[in-house]
Design a protein around this motif. Structure first.
Motif, PDB file in Angstrom:
ATOM      1  N   ILE A 187     -43.773  -8.462   9.619  1.00 26.69           N
ATOM      2  CA  ILE A 187     -42.505  -7.756   9.376  1.00 26.69           C
ATOM      3  C   ILE A 187     -42.602  -7.125   7.997  1.00 26.69           C
ATOM      4  N   HIS A 188     -42.453  -5.838   7.926  1.00 22.91           N
ATOM      5  CA  HIS A 188     -42.519  -5.167   6.635  1.00 22.91           C
ATOM      6  C   HIS A 188     -41.217  -5.366   5.869  1.00 22.91           C
ATOM      7  N   ASP A 189     -41.295  -5.228   4.537  1.00 17.63           N
ATOM      8  CA  ASP A 189     -40.109  -5.359   3.696  1.00 17.63           C
ATOM      9  C   ASP A 189     -39.078  -4.282   4.002  1.00 17.63           C
ATOM     10  N   GLY A 190     -39.550  -3.131   4.481  1.00 19.22           N
ATOM     11  CA  GLY A 190     -38.640  -2.063   4.883  1.00 19.22           C
ATOM     12  C   GLY A 190     -38.513  -0.958   3.858  1.00 19.22           C
ATOM     13  N   VAL A 191     -38.281   0.251   4.346  1.00 17.95           N
ATOM     14  CA  VAL A 191     -38.092   1.427   3.510  1.00 17.95           C
ATOM     15  C   VAL A 191     -36.686   1.960   3.735  1.00 17.95           C
ATOM     16  N   ASN A 192     -35.971   2.201   2.653  1.00 18.12           N
ATOM     17  CA  ASN A 192     -34.616   2.755   2.763  1.00 18.12           C
ATOM     18  C   ASN A 192     -34.734   4.252   3.026  1.00 18.12           C
ATOM     19  N   THR A 193     -34.792   4.602   4.287  1.00 20.25           N
ATOM     20  CA  THR A 193     -34.996   6.003   4.657  1.00 20.25           C
ATOM     21  C   THR A 193     -33.749   6.852   4.434  1.00 20.25           C
ATOM     22  N   ASP A 194     -32.629   6.198   4.110  1.00 23.59           N
ATOM     23  CA  ASP A 194     -31.422   6.962   3.755  1.00 23.59           C
ATOM     24  C   ASP A 194     -31.479   7.433   2.304  1.00 23.59           C
ATOM     25  N   GLU A 195     -32.290   6.764   1.494  1.00 28.09           N
ATOM     26  CA  GLU A 195     -32.466   7.166   0.098  1.00 28.09           C
ATOM     27  C   GLU A 195     -33.766   7.944  -0.106  1.00 28.09           C
ATOM     28  N   MET A 196     -34.815   7.495   0.536  1.00 25.99           N
ATOM     29  CA  MET A 196     -36.103   8.191   0.425  1.00 25.99           C
ATOM     30  C   MET A 196     -36.127   9.298   1.478  1.00 25.99           C
ATOM     31  N   LEU A 294     -48.761  10.387 -16.014  1.00 20.05           N
ATOM     32  CA  LEU A 294     -47.394   9.967 -16.346  1.00 20.05           C
ATOM     33  C   LEU A 294     -47.272   8.486 -16.676  1.00 20.05           C
ATOM     34  N   GLY A 295     -48.319   7.693 -16.447  1.00 16.44           N
ATOM     35  CA  GLY A 295     -48.176   6.249 -16.638  1.00 16.44           C
ATOM     36  C   GLY A 295     -47.216   5.676 -15.606  1.00 16.44           C
ATOM     37  N   HIS A 296     -46.418   4.693 -16.005  1.00 12.74           N
ATOM     38  CA  HIS A 296     -45.340   4.181 -15.149  1.00 12.74           C
ATOM     39  C   HIS A 296     -44.081   5.001 -15.406  1.00 12.74           C
ATOM     40  N   ILE A 297     -43.345   5.318 -14.356  1.00 13.66           N
ATOM     41  CA  ILE A 297     -42.124   6.108 -14.502  1.00 13.66           C
ATOM     42  C   ILE A 297     -40.972   5.402 -13.792  1.00 13.66           C
ATOM     43  N   PRO A 298     -39.721   5.663 -14.214  1.00 13.75           N
ATOM     44  CA  PRO A 298     -38.561   5.076 -13.530  1.00 13.75           C
ATOM     45  C   PRO A 298     -38.517   5.488 -12.063  1.00 13.75           C
ATOM     46  N   TYR A 299     -37.842   4.660 -11.261  1.00 14.71           N
ATOM     47  CA  TYR A 299     -37.874   4.875  -9.812  1.00 14.71           C
ATOM     48  C   TYR A 299     -37.243   6.202  -9.407  1.00 14.71           C
ATOM     49  N   ASP A 300     -36.192   6.647 -10.113  1.00 12.82           N
ATOM     50  CA  ASP A 300     -35.581   7.919  -9.738  1.00 12.82           C
ATOM     51  C   ASP A 300     -36.553   9.074  -9.984  1.00 12.82           C
ATOM     52  N   LEU A 326     -45.723   4.367   2.265  1.00  6.89           N
ATOM     53  CA  LEU A 326     -44.591   4.427   3.186  1.00  6.89           C
ATOM     54  C   LEU A 326     -43.463   5.268   2.616  1.00  6.89           C
ATOM     55  N   GLU A 327     -43.250   5.183   1.304  1.00  2.00           N
ATOM     56  CA  GLU A 327     -42.187   5.966   0.689  1.00  2.00           C
ATOM     57  C   GLU A 327     -42.511   7.457   0.727  1.00  2.00           C
ATOM     58  N   THR A 328     -43.780   7.799   0.556  1.00  4.24           N
ATOM     59  CA  THR A 328     -44.175   9.203   0.685  1.00  4.24           C
ATOM     60  C   THR A 328     -43.959   9.688   2.107  1.00  4.24           C
ATOM     61  N   MET A 329     -44.286   8.878   3.083  1.00  2.00           N
ATOM     62  CA  MET A 329     -44.037   9.238   4.475  1.00  2.00           C
ATOM     63  C   MET A 329     -42.545   9.425   4.730  1.00  2.00           C
TER      64      MET A 329
END
Length: 425
Positions: A187-196, A294-300, A326-329
């Motif tokens: 079971i995957h943790d899941g992707v919030n496809t309403d935000e991504m 860019l190194g690490h960047i904030p999630y937004d 998955l988020e890119t998809m």
């Protein structure tokens, strides 16, 4: 019911599941070193634990990894004893990522608790897991299976305490031996496809003052840390020709200088700089100006980056799959990825992306050039990728319901002490 969550980098994989359990009315407590004092987060009581002992200086190197996990397990045990004896808390269910050793002794604190473990990876020496990259052979090939067997001590210690387990992908679950695999639900943790989501108006400001949007040819490459396990060396070796072939492209690279997986670089150096040094002489100053680290960047900002990307490149050893794929998809990205086991679980060649040989920089450049010249193909692949994520990995409609069912089934198992006393048929 009472639920105890354990994660050294809380909330980690429990980011969505924990708050949902709290909103359902369960009492949810988390033990984590991420906080210094008791506090609340999304209905969850966060309690600190801290290691007080330090690692041994002269320990056998094969045991050094396990010792750090043992120290965490001991510290978590002490915090759990205080939670039981002073806090009066008895969990019905314990959910833990055991990769850092934390739940190692929790069966000794609460014998009747049902314990569910998050199984990320079981180390193996056989192909395709071990000996994957000939550029980085084991220092002692004959001893490598022995070293990995010792690296799995933490998995072995936990196998006896788990009532149930889960892994985010079938590839990861299948690395575990049968006595583990029989307990593991995929079971995957899941992707919030309403935000991504795709965003045609997305923009991103780069460090040199350039602002990129969907109108620009943006090529993205994302790692937590820039290292060979995630194909950074292959990508960098493709970069000189990629920049020449795509003279308008802005190449944006996300990732820190450390090591998440695999061997450390030579002392005093970073994998990032090692491969910059290898290719820099092949790249003109004008072309190098189009490369942005860019190194690490904030999630937004990370979300905006994926949304402006015209082509995303993802490479990995046969190992743990990155959330970023998955988020890119989910944002409908056009993807070129390595033809390796964990990737094939998500990317079907020319259906949800394009697959290439992990070790072939020339193939990467050719595939990138072809796809960047074909808007219709990018659109087709991106839409199919998003649809695949929505159908099989959507957080709210797919993964959270599956996770909640898994927790419910775990909670309904007979407590261990009762199960051991139950007569057999």
């Amino acid at each position: 019911m009472n639920v105890l969550l354990i994660h050294q980098n809380f909330p980690g994989q429990f980011k969505h599941l924990g708050p949902v359990l709290a909103r359902m009315g369960h009492r949810v407590v988390a033990l984590t070193p991420k906080v210094k004092t008791r506090r609340s987060w999304n209905g969850i009581t966060l309690l600190p634990y801290a290691t007080t002992r330090t690692s041994s200086k002269d320990i056998h190197p094969w045991l050094a990894d396990f010792e750090t996990k043992l120290l965490r397990g001991e510290a978590c045990y002490e915090a759990a004893m205080a939670l039981r004896d002073k806090g009066g808390f008895t969990p019905d269910v314990i959910l833990a990522h055991h990769g850092w050793g934390e739940p190692m002794f929790l069966r000794d604190v609460w014998p009747q608790a049902r314990i569910g473990l998050y199984c990320e990876y079981y180390y193996r020496a056989d192909p395709p897991y071990g000996y994957f990259d000939p550029e980085f052979p084991p220092r002692a090939p004959l001893k490598e299976p022995l070293r990995l067997r010792m690296k799995n001590l933490n998995n072995l210690v936990h196998s006896d305490i788990a009532d149930a387990a889960l892994s985010p992908t079938k590839f990861q679950a299948d690395t575990f031996p049968p006595e583990w695999r029989d307990k593991i639900s995929v079971i995957h943790d899941g992707v919030n496809t309403d935000e991504m989501v795709p965003n045609p108006d997305a923009k991103l400001d780069l460090p040199d003052g350039t602002t990129v949007s969907r109108d620009d040819e943006v090529i993205t490459f994302v790692n937590r840390n820039l290292e060979p396990y995630r194909g950074y060396h292959t990508f960098m070796r493709a970069l000189p020709e990629l920049l020449k072939t795509r003279p308008s492209a802005q190449v944006v690279i996300v990732g820190a200088d450390g090591v998440s997986y695999g061997a450390k670089p030579p002392a005093g150096r970073t994998w990032k700089q090692i491969y910059i040094d290898e290719v820099r002489a092949q790249i003109s100053d004008a072309d190098w100006a189009r490369v942005h680290f860019l190194g690490h960047i904030p999630y937004d900002q990370f979300t905006s980056l994926l949304q402006v990307s015209r082509l995303h490149i993802y490479l990995t050893y046969p190992f743990v799959l990155s959330w970023s794929l998955l988020e890119t998809m989910s944002v409908q990205g056009a993807i070129i990825a390595s033809d390796t086991g964990p990737v094939r679980e998500l990317i079907e060649d020319d259906v949800t992306g394009r697959l290439i040989d992990f070790f072939d920089p020339k193939a990467l450049v050719a595939a990138a050039d072809t796809l960047l010249n074909d808007e219709a193909a990018r659109d087709r692949l991106g839409k199919a990728a998003r649809e695949h994520i929505r159908k099989y990995y959507d957080l709210r409609s797919v993964c959270l319901p599956q996770l909640l069912t898994w927790v419910t089934d775990l909670a309904q198992m007979p407590p261990r002490a009762e199960a051991e006393q139950a007569p057999t048929e």
